[in-house]
Design a protein around this motif. Structure first.
Motif, PDB file in Angstrom:
ATOM      1  N   GLY A   1      47.595-109.876 -84.002  1.00  0.00           N
ATOM      2  CA  GLY A   1      46.372-109.391 -83.365  1.00  0.00           C
ATOM      3  C   GLY A   1      46.643-108.144 -82.527  1.00  0.00           C
ATOM      4  O   GLY A   1      45.858-107.192 -82.528  1.00  0.00           O
ATOM      5  N   LEU A   2      47.758-108.163 -81.848  1.00  0.00           N
ATOM      6  CA  LEU A   2      48.118-107.034 -80.992  1.00  0.00           C
ATOM      7  C   LEU A   2      48.273-105.750 -81.809  1.00  0.00           C
ATOM      8  O   LEU A   2      47.672-104.722 -81.494  1.00  0.00           O
ATOM      9  CB  LEU A   2      49.424-107.364 -80.255  1.00  0.00           C
TER      10      LEU A   2
ATOM     11  N   SER B   1      45.101-104.339 -83.384  1.00  0.00           N
ATOM     12  CA  SER B   1      44.154-103.723 -82.470  1.00  0.00           C
ATOM     13  C   SER B   1      44.691-102.434 -81.830  1.00  0.00           C
ATOM     14  O   SER B   1      43.928-101.536 -81.512  1.00  0.00           O
ATOM     15  CB  SER B   1      43.798-104.773 -81.423  1.00  0.00           C
ATOM     16  N   LYS B   2      46.002-102.350 -81.634  1.00  0.00           N
ATOM     17  CA  LYS B   2      46.529-101.249 -80.830  1.00  0.00           C
ATOM     18  C   LYS B   2      47.462-100.286 -81.568  1.00  0.00           C
ATOM     19  O   LYS B   2      47.779 -99.227 -81.028  1.00  0.00           O
ATOM     20  CB  LYS B   2      47.313-101.822 -79.631  1.00  0.00           C
TER      21      LYS B   2
ATOM     22  N   ILE C   1      50.001-104.161 -71.520  1.00  0.00           N
ATOM     23  CA  ILE C   1      49.077-104.433 -72.625  1.00  0.00           C
ATOM     24  C   ILE C   1      47.730-104.846 -72.038  1.00  0.00           C
ATOM     25  O   ILE C   1      46.670-104.367 -72.444  1.00  0.00           O
ATOM     26  CB  ILE C   1      49.607-105.568 -73.533  1.00  0.00           C
ATOM     27  N   ALA C   2      47.791-105.753 -71.051  1.00  0.00           N
ATOM     28  CA  ALA C   2      46.546-106.242 -70.445  1.00  0.00           C
ATOM     29  C   ALA C   2      45.807-105.110 -69.749  1.00  0.00           C
ATOM     30  O   ALA C   2      44.578-105.080 -69.719  1.00  0.00           O
ATOM     31  CB  ALA C   2      46.859-107.361 -69.455  1.00  0.00           C
TER      32      ALA C   2
ATOM     33  N   CYS D   1      37.435-107.849 -86.531  1.00  0.00           N
ATOM     34  CA  CYS D   1      37.980-106.503 -86.541  1.00  0.00           C
ATOM     35  C   CYS D   1      37.465-105.669 -87.707  1.00  0.00           C
ATOM     36  O   CYS D   1      37.026-106.187 -88.712  1.00  0.00           O
ATOM     37  CB  CYS D   1      39.489-106.548 -86.587  1.00  0.00           C
TER      38      CYS D   1
ATOM     39  N   PRO E   1      53.406-113.120 -77.650  1.00  0.00           N
ATOM     40  CA  PRO E   1      52.360-113.955 -78.248  1.00  0.00           C
ATOM     41  C   PRO E   1      51.417-113.125 -79.126  1.00  0.00           C
ATOM     42  O   PRO E   1      51.023-112.028 -78.758  1.00  0.00           O
ATOM     43  CB  PRO E   1      51.599-114.521 -77.035  1.00  0.00           C
ATOM     44  N   GLN E   2      51.100-113.663 -80.271  1.00  0.00           N
ATOM     45  CA  GLN E   2      50.069-113.122 -81.176  1.00  0.00           C
ATOM     46  C   GLN E   2      50.279-111.647 -81.551  1.00  0.00           C
ATOM     47  O   GLN E   2      49.363-110.826 -81.427  1.00  0.00           O
ATOM     48  CB  GLN E   2      48.699-113.326 -80.561  1.00  0.00           C
TER      49      GLN E   2
ATOM     50  N   LYS F   1      51.490-118.838 -80.120  1.00  0.00           N
ATOM     51  CA  LYS F   1      50.782-119.041 -78.850  1.00  0.00           C
ATOM     52  C   LYS F   1      51.575-119.907 -77.876  1.00  0.00           C
ATOM     53  O   LYS F   1      51.494-119.731 -76.670  1.00  0.00           O
ATOM     54  CB  LYS F   1      49.433-119.713 -79.116  1.00  0.00           C
TER      55      LYS F   1
ATOM     56  N   LEU G   1      41.741-112.110 -85.915  1.00  0.00           N
ATOM     57  CA  LEU G   1      40.723-111.202 -85.428  1.00  0.00           C
ATOM     58  C   LEU G   1      39.634-111.023 -86.467  1.00  0.00           C
ATOM     59  O   LEU G   1      39.516-109.993 -87.116  1.00  0.00           O
ATOM     60  CB  LEU G   1      41.356-109.858 -85.098  1.00  0.00           C
TER      61      LEU G   1
END
Lengths: 540, 314
Positions: free
Chosen positions: A158-159, A162-163, A138-139, A29, A154-155, A485, A26
């Motif tokens: 990054g998850l 960000s969260k 999540i989506a 970020c 996956p990933q 991934k 990211l």
């Protein structure tokens, strides 16, 4: 090379530890911390302070778990004040058993809320469906305060960046002493929670308790006159299965084709093998075709339930519990769960076979995944990190404490009855307590089954047999962006082919071509990335 | 499709006057329009992720643009995509040939029953499976026809050879089609029965007077009476032709393998939701939608060329 729990975990943990090195995901970020081996290795992990109040009856080692024949009398109440802040806390998780009654009809849940000092609102899904639910929520950006993140998401870097909350300042080094039961989780397990150069979660430690083998229904085998079965090679293992099959009476030996056990017999690597930093995958091993032939032989002989390829894990468990199948491949955790779900009466007894070599000698059992999941806290939660960590600390109170007794067994009289000092679960207790608390945080597991001291004895004995021969996944704790991934998809493709081959629908010779495709579709890239990560983190 | 029975020319009113005149009806329609906009048109904007390297935790705005990269599986003929496309086309063909006509035949059969009471009972029984979820239907088929199901247990206990139906990759497409027919044929007869009830009974009487047999009546009266609705439904079916069932397939995919069971919808799910390749999944979904629209427009055009009204009027 002898491998202790320390070196295993230290070398890198858990599929969850999809984090230690790799490509920054990211770049845009706000935080400038990158998910690199150097940044993650530089994180000062929580200081381990063992809670030494309770002495086990069957002492463990660095690998083998501690065993207890009885629950300690007068369990100590280790946490004085309620950890919650009075406001509702939301949590999303999976549950391995039956769906429990909702909070308004569940006295365990209501008592839990009182003890926590906050209403715990849990959104549950079955084990089979949780990953779908997690991905879609999540989506949808619809996240609870506390998140159970599956290790193969996956990933993850990054998850979480960000969260989720960065917990480093609360947990790093001696800061963890504010949460003594989180400090009681060995330092190495925390490596699985380090991403982007920071600590982003609380581990749900497993390791040896997730080491799997051939579970068998001791009572069913005894009824056939088989006591202490110990097949010495694949042929005897196969013959035992044939003996336990009576298709005309709708009874089959196996719930599924025991491919992992066969692979252990043949010395095939546990996911990835490292030889001086050179990585090879289990798929590439020369004995794979022999393993597939052996699996085919079992299916062709009709020793596996004919619906084994249709059904999900819940059906498999029902067959084993219901006596439709005598053997299942699973772990110590499942072993206990079988007792919990037992509907076959007092005679019900489970044990685990040792793993023989395919042609004799000793097989090489695989060490289980170090973490069940990482529990992270929503960055946008209205609750402070301190409150959520206090909740996690409460959930990690170890075996022997009063908190553990309540968490696992509920309220005396309703959820369990005391047999001497042992809390023996009632039917209501089994149903009402299964709300997924063990995935917020947990202490390292202890071998124990209330009122049945022979269960931890058997578990301890088989773990001791496995201990010296355990094979570790060399990729634990090493981050590969490609694996993050593509691993799930590629594994699914290989599993799909394996299933078709053992059913006899495709020839064994198809395996080689599939491995070549696996390599070109990401396998070789994963290898390079793991090797690089291994080199970058060697000795850390 | 519907025509006004009156031939009186419509009075030309201004838009404002017509809105004023129909204000009550329009008010009634507003909630419906709102729901359609909210749940059918607003989500269409999400298709933009087909052109992005979409990361769910970053959201649509935070994810980078990726141009046409996600469409490469389609344009470069990714084997997994082609396999899904092939299976989808096989299933859609089977469904068009066997599933689509089944309710027409059943409706004709029910219509030929003289006893209204028996007709009503038969209809009620035939509607029932439609209300079962796919989980129940699949479980039911498995309990009956599975390897350790009722049929095979019976055969096994009588020393007969078992029949591998569930989990047999060669029979999988047939099994799926049969399950759909079993579940939904009864329900789908509703429209055809309604159309049959609209056919003027005097036409049958006239045909009978002219000496037409029951088969001749079917051919010259009944089927022409159903033609409009058949064409309408077939065109709508074409719009959905690349949607051949998701839940039903995903529930049974494990046993037969993806070679025969992967269709576009499961490909989108396996790649997007499970594999995290949301952009690729959205690209495939988008192309699927566009193909559906093209098929509907083309079929409608063809219907017009043959003098039929199709889904909408010229």
């Amino acid at each position: 090379m002898p491998v202790s729990r320390r070196t295993f975990l230290g070398g890198g943990l858990a599929a969850a530890a999809v984090a230690v090195t790799g490509t920054p995901l990211l770049a845009g970020c706000a935080s400038d911390k990158k998910n690199t081996a150097a940044a993650n290795a530089a994180v000062k992990l929580p200081t381990y302070t063992k809670y030494g109040e309770i002495k086990p009856d069957l002492p463990g080692t660095d690998v083998v778990l501690d065993g207890f024949l009885k629950y300690p009398a007068n369990p100590v109440k280790a946490i004085a004040e309620a950890p919650g802040d009075g406001k509702p806390i939301t949590f999303m998780t999976n549950i391995p058993g039956a769906i429990p009654p909702a909070a308004d009809r569940n006295q365990f849940w209501q008592e839990l809320n009182k003890r926590l000092g906050s209403e715990l609102q849990i959104s549950m899904a079955s084990n089979d469906e949780y990953k779908d639910k997690f991905a879609t929520r999540i989506a949808g950006g619809d996240l609870p305060d506390i998140l159970n993140i599956p290790t193969d998401t996956p990933q993850i870097p990054g998850l979480v960046k960000s969260k989720c909350m960065d917990l480093t300042e609360h947990l790093s080094g001696d800061a963890i002493s504010k949460y003594p039961f989180l400090a009681n989780i060995p330092t190495e397990f925390w490596k699985g929670c380090v991403f982007n150069g920071a600590i982003y979660g609380v581990p749900v430690p497993r390791g040896m308790s997730r080491t799997s083998g051939t579970l068998y229904r001791e009572d069913l085998l005894a009824a056939k006159g088989i006591k202490d079965p110990a097949p010495k090679n694949f042929q005897e293992f196969f013959d035992l299965a044939k003996e336990m099959t009576a298709a005309k009476q709708n009874k089959w030996a196996w719930t599924r084709v025991p491919m992992s056990v066969i692979r252990m017999m043949l010395g095939i690597p546990n996911v990835w093998k490292s030889d001086g930093g050179k990585f090879t995958s289990m798929y590439e091993h020369e004995a794979q075709e022999q393993a597939l032939e052996a699996g085919r032989k079992m299916v062709a002989a009709g020793v596996v339930n004919p619906d084994a390829f249709n059904d999900k894990s819940s059906a498999r468990k029902q067959w084993f519990n219901g006596g439709i199948a005598a053997f299942d491949y699973d772990s110590t955790v499942a072993w206990n769960q079988y007792y919990s779900d037992n509907s076959a009466g007092d005679a019900f007894a489970v044990n685990m076979l040792d793993v023989p070599g395919f042609d004799g000698g000793e097989g090489a059992p695989w060490m289980g995944s170090a973490l069940n999941n990482v529990t992270s806290f929503n960055k946008d939660s209205q609750h402070s990190a301190e409150t959520l960590l206090k909740i996690a600390n409460w959930m990690a109170a170890p075996f022997g404490t009063e908190e553990y007794m309540f968490r696992k067994y509920g309220i005396a009289g309703r959820h369990y009855t005391l047999k001497d000092t042992d809390p023996v679960p009632t039917k209501v207790g089994t149903v009402e307590t299964g709300i997924g608390l063990q995935y917020i945080s947990d202490s390292t597991l202890a071998l124990y089954w209330a009122g049945k001291p022979e269960v931890p004895q058997k578990q301890h004995a088989i773990q001791q047999k496995f201990e010296k021969r355990l094979v570790y996944d060399a990729s634990y704790g090493l981050y590969s962006d490609t694996a993050s991934k593509k691993q799930a998809q590629l594994t699914k493709t290989m599993n799909d082919l394996e299933s078709q081959i053992v059913q006899g629908k495709k020839p064994v010779s198809d395996w080689k071509a599939a491995v070549a495709t696996w390599k070109s579709s990401g396998g070789d890239k994963m290898r390079t990335e793991f090797e690089q990560a291994f080199a970058d983190t060697a000795g850390k | 499709m519907l025509q006004r029975s009156s031939t009186r020319p419509q009075q030309q009113l201004s838009l404002g006057r017509r809105l004023l005149r129909d204000r009550v009806l329009l008010l009634f329609a507003l909630p419906g329009i709102g729901l359609i906009v909210l749940f059918h048109y607003v989500p269409l904007l999400g298709n933009v992720i087909a052109f992005k390297d979409y990361q769910p935790f970053l959201g649509i705005g935070g994810s980078d643009w990726s141009g046409w990269a996600n469409f490469s599986v389609i344009f470069n003929g990714d084997p997994a995509f082609l396999r899904a496309l092939k299976n989808t086309l096989i299933l859609t063909s089977l469904q068009s040939i066997f599933v689509f006509p089944a309710p027409i035949l059943l409706a004709l059969l029910l219509n030929s029953l003289f006893s209204e009471r028996i007709k009503r009972i038969a209809q009620s029984i035939l509607y029932l499976p439609h209300f079962m979820s796919w989980v129940i239907v699949v479980a039911l088929f498995q309990q009956m026809l599975g390897g350790s199901g009722l049929l095979n247990n019976y055969l096994r206990s009588h020393d007969l050879t078992t029949i591998d139906i569930i989990g047999n990759s060669e029979l999988f497409h047939v099994l799926l089609t049969s399950q759909i027919i079993w579940k939904d044929t009864g329900w789908a007869t509703i429209l055809f029965l309604a159309a049959l009830s609209q056919i003027d009974s005097q036409l049958y009487e006239a045909a009978s007077v002219d000496g037409a047999s029951r088969m001749k009546q079917l051919w010259h009266v009944t089927l022409p009476g159903l033609r409009g609705i058949i064409i309408l439904l077939f065109i709508l079916r074409l719009g959905d032709s690349l949607t051949v069932g998701f839940e039903q397939i995903i529930l049974q995919q494990q046993a037969v393998g993806r070679d025969v069971s992967e269709v576009l919808d499961t490909y989108v799910y396996n790649n997007g939701v499970l594999g995290g390749a949301w952009g690729v999944a959205a690209a495939v979904g988008l192309v699927k939608g566009i193909v559906g629209v093209i098929l509907v427009l083309t079929a409608n055009k063809v219907a017009h060329m043959f003098g039929e009204q199709g889904v909408y009027q010229r």
